[in-house]
Design an enzyme around this catalytic site. Structure first.
Site, mmCIF file in Angstrom:
data_model
loop_
_atom_site.group_PDB
_atom_site.id
_atom_site.type_symbol
_atom_site.label_atom_id
_atom_site.label_comp_id
_atom_site.label_asym_id
_atom_site.label_seq_id
_atom_site.Cartn_x
_atom_site.Cartn_y
_atom_site.Cartn_z
ATOM 1 N N GLY A 7 -21.536 26.948 44.702
ATOM 2 C CA GLY A 7 -21.488 27.470 43.774
ATOM 3 C C GLY A 7 -20.264 27.130 43.079
ATOM 4 C CG LEU A 8 -20.458 26.090 39.066
ATOM 5 C CD1 LEU A 8 -20.725 26.305 37.340
ATOM 6 C CD2 LEU A 8 -19.892 24.808 39.015
ATOM 7 C CB SER A 9 -13.852 27.131 40.719
ATOM 8 O OG SER A 9 -12.917 28.022 41.258
ATOM 9 N N GLY A 10 -14.896 30.904 41.701
ATOM 10 C CA GLY A 10 -15.374 31.305 41.069
ATOM 11 C C GLY A 10 -15.983 32.332 41.374
ATOM 12 C CB ALA A 11 -19.604 31.518 42.169
ATOM 13 N N GLY A 12 -17.808 33.273 43.928
ATOM 14 C CA GLY A 12 -18.048 34.529 44.772
ATOM 15 C C GLY A 12 -18.259 34.123 46.217
ATOM 16 C CE LYS A 13 -17.795 27.381 46.355
ATOM 17 N NZ LYS A 13 -16.985 27.798 44.677
ATOM 18 C CB SER A 14 -13.899 32.411 49.418
ATOM 19 O OG SER A 14 -14.174 30.873 49.546
ATOM 20 C CB SER A 81 -22.262 21.256 47.661
ATOM 21 O OG SER A 81 -23.081 21.242 48.030
#
Length: 169
Positions: A7-14, A81
């Site tokens: 997902g994009l930066s800030g999406a909550g991936k981490s 990605s």
């Protein structure tokens, strides 16, 4: 198993990756989190953010995840990605690959902006921000699509099910 959270930066991936790992590690110690930013740092931040450097970093991450998986270590990878061909390679070459797309609206991403990328872009201080001037091809058929347009609790409701995939693997 590799859970590939994109997902994009800030999406909550981490955030999601860390919670899945926390839950899974209660049952299995053989779980690691691979984070795109952390891999950059681990390799000495030797790559910039050109498309070629982004490709090289992504290929490092792919290789690391595939190698860890081959060693019997379960991987939860939080990664932008950008390249659909990398996702296809992972799906074709990593048994148990499971792709999660954390999809968040741009206004939410701008509001979260934990790294300040969106603000710096809007101020004209940087370019090459995925989802703004850098195209981001959302996956056509992720194994799980999470719409993250609410609070963090809503995102983390998916953590138990994802951790269960690892625990049962």
């Amino acid at each position: 198993m590799v859970i590939w959270i994109i997902g994009l930066s800030g999406a909550g991936k981490s955030t999601l990756a860390e919670e899945v790992a926390r839950i899974a590690r209660d049952a299995r110690p053989d779980v690691v989190v691979v984070d795109g930013d952390a891999v950059r740092a681990a390799f000495g931040n030797d790559l910039g953010h050109t498309m070629e450097d982004r490709r090289r970093n992504a290929e490092r991450i792919m290789g690391l995840c595939a190698w860890l998986d081959g060693q019997g270590i379960h991987v939860i990878c939080a990664i932008l990605s950008l390249f659909p061909e990398h996702r296809a390679w992972m799906r074709a070459n990593v048994p148990g690959y499971f792709e999660v797309f954390v999809d968040a609206p741009l206004d939410q991403l701008r509001a979260r902006d934990g790294k300040g990328l969106y603000a710096r872009f809007e101020a004209g201080k940087i370019e090459g921000v995925a989802g703004l001037d850098l195209p981001f091809a959302a996956p056509d058929a992720p194994d799980l699509r999470i719409r993250n347009d609410g609070d963090q609790r809503a995102l983390l409701t998916h953590a138990d099910d994802l951790a269960r995939r690892i625990i049962d693997a």
